[in-house]
Design a protein around this motif. Sequence first.
Motif, PDB file in Angstrom:
ATOM      1  N   THR A 141      36.309  37.810 -43.123  1.00  0.00           N
ATOM      2  CA  THR A 141      37.087  36.875 -42.324  1.00  0.00           C
ATOM      3  C   THR A 141      37.382  37.499 -40.968  1.00  0.00           C
ATOM      4  OG1 THR A 141      38.083  35.996 -44.354  1.00  0.00           O
ATOM      5  CG2 THR A 141      39.171  35.464 -42.292  1.00  0.00           C
ATOM      6  N   ALA A 182      39.936  31.074 -44.614  1.00  0.00           N
ATOM      7  CA  ALA A 182      38.697  31.514 -45.267  1.00  0.00           C
ATOM      8  C   ALA A 182      37.459  30.934 -44.610  1.00  0.00           C
ATOM      9  CB  ALA A 182      38.738  31.154 -46.750  1.00  0.00           C
ATOM     10  N   PHE A 184      45.165  36.957 -43.645  1.00  0.00           N
ATOM     11  CA  PHE A 184      43.749  36.623 -43.783  1.00  0.00           C
ATOM     12  C   PHE A 184      43.503  36.007 -45.155  1.00  0.00           C
ATOM     13  CE2 PHE A 184      43.767  39.947 -40.636  1.00  0.00           C
ATOM     14  CZ  PHE A 184      42.692  39.707 -39.799  1.00  0.00           C
ATOM     15  N   SER A 202      37.306  42.601 -38.681  1.00  0.00           N
ATOM     16  CA  SER A 202      37.148  41.626 -39.765  1.00  0.00           C
ATOM     17  C   SER A 202      37.466  42.301 -41.099  1.00  0.00           C
ATOM     18  CB  SER A 202      35.715  41.068 -39.810  1.00  0.00           C
ATOM     19  OG  SER A 202      35.352  40.458 -38.595  1.00  0.00           O
ATOM     20  N   CYS A 204      40.716  35.681 -47.693  1.00  0.00           N
ATOM     21  CA  CYS A 204      39.428  36.347 -47.903  1.00  0.00           C
ATOM     22  C   CYS A 204      38.681  35.728 -49.076  1.00  0.00           C
ATOM     23  CB  CYS A 204      39.643  37.839 -48.166  1.00  0.00           C
ATOM     24  SG  CYS A 204      40.338  38.719 -46.748  1.00  0.00           S
ATOM     25  N   LYS A 205      37.418  35.436 -48.869  1.00  0.00           N
ATOM     26  CA  LYS A 205      36.559  34.928 -49.928  1.00  0.00           C
ATOM     27  C   LYS A 205      36.075  36.091 -50.793  1.00  0.00           C
ATOM     28  CE  LYS A 205      33.769  31.481 -48.695  1.00  0.00           C
ATOM     29  NZ  LYS A 205      34.470  30.264 -49.114  1.00  0.00           N
ATOM     30  N   GLY A 221      37.303  41.577 -45.685  1.00  0.00           N
ATOM     31  CA  GLY A 221      36.891  40.731 -46.800  1.00  0.00           C
ATOM     32  C   GLY A 221      36.514  41.553 -48.016  1.00  0.00           C
ATOM     33  N   GLN A 278      36.869  30.758 -41.622  1.00  0.00           N
ATOM     34  CA  GLN A 278      36.575  31.541 -40.412  1.00  0.00           C
ATOM     35  C   GLN A 278      35.996  32.894 -40.820  1.00  0.00           C
ATOM     36  OE1 GLN A 278      40.750  30.852 -39.141  1.00  0.00           O
ATOM     37  NE2 GLN A 278      39.885  30.264 -37.175  1.00  0.00           N
ATOM     38  N   HIS A 279      34.788  32.854 -41.372  1.00  0.00           N
ATOM     39  CA  HIS A 279      34.155  34.069 -41.872  1.00  0.00           C
ATOM     40  C   HIS A 279      32.745  34.205 -41.303  1.00  0.00           C
ATOM     41  CE1 HIS A 279      32.726  31.027 -44.830  1.00  0.00           C
ATOM     42  NE2 HIS A 279      31.616  31.753 -44.804  1.00  0.00           N
TER      43      HIS A 279
END
Length: 314
Positions: A67, A11, A36, A189, A38-39, A191, A13-14
């Motif tokens: 992410t 997370a 991944f 990416s 994900c936030k 998220g 790495q976003h």
Amino acid sequence: MCQHCNYTIHAAQHHFGWDNANAPVERVAPGSTIAFECKDASAGQLGPDSVLADLIAMDPGKANPVTGPIFVDGAEPGDILKVTLEQFTPSGFGWTANIPGFGLLADQFKDPALHIWDYDAAGMTPALFGPAARVPLKPFAGTLGNAPAEMGQHSIIPPRRVGGNMDIRDLTAGVEIYLPVEVAGALFSIGDTHAAQGDGEVCGTAIESPMDVVLTLDLIKQTPLTMPRFTTPGPVTRHLDQKGYEVTTGIGPDLMLGARDAVSGMIDLLCATHALSAVDAYMLCSVCGDLRISEVVDAPNWVVSFYFPRAVFD
């Protein structure tokens, strides 16, 4: 987190904007399966104990983190990145908000509102909203895409021809989505994960929820694609269909005005029949009601319908 995954992207790495100059956090071969973390759409600014003041204090510059990005070996402009969504592992926490200035009816709902969800992450039983409403869950990723060809940083918020913040509630486990590649490596990416959302996400938020996503990235070489497309493995509304729907409509020469009228009509109906406040009805419509274009051929008027699943209250 994933025994068969080739990589895990954490997370931390976003990033907050599409930019083809962003350094990739990992370089992978086509066919790789990746986990991944994900936030949520607030980037962790809201949590299980958050109150309205926390929503008001949020930094909008930290909205919708994704992410990545992932560099896919051999990807080049003119290719297609095939993304197979394998698995979603929800967290059990989520939030839905009315954010002033955002949403289909922003001019009618000017005050902030926040609902915190505590749902069953293992059994995925319908999530409670107040004393009577139970919202069926269907986890998906609201945002996934590649970096655009245009230089510079671009906002995450609007969707783009390479994907992005599309908020298509049917991008669930088992779906294969195809994305145009515009830059070397694709720079993929993902998220903005949601536990549930209606088609339209009318108030601007769904059940915004951090979760882990497992997916596989493949390449289809030199097959130009102008816009994303996807394939579902089966029915897409089975989690909502069992009790039928209440439906309101908007009719006129403007599809956007028709959409607003259809949603406003449903808010009025829910307030009258279930003693909800208007803003609660609005947020509930966003997480489980579906906007549909019913007719666009009988000029000069078109029909937009809003479907609200009766199962939520039965």
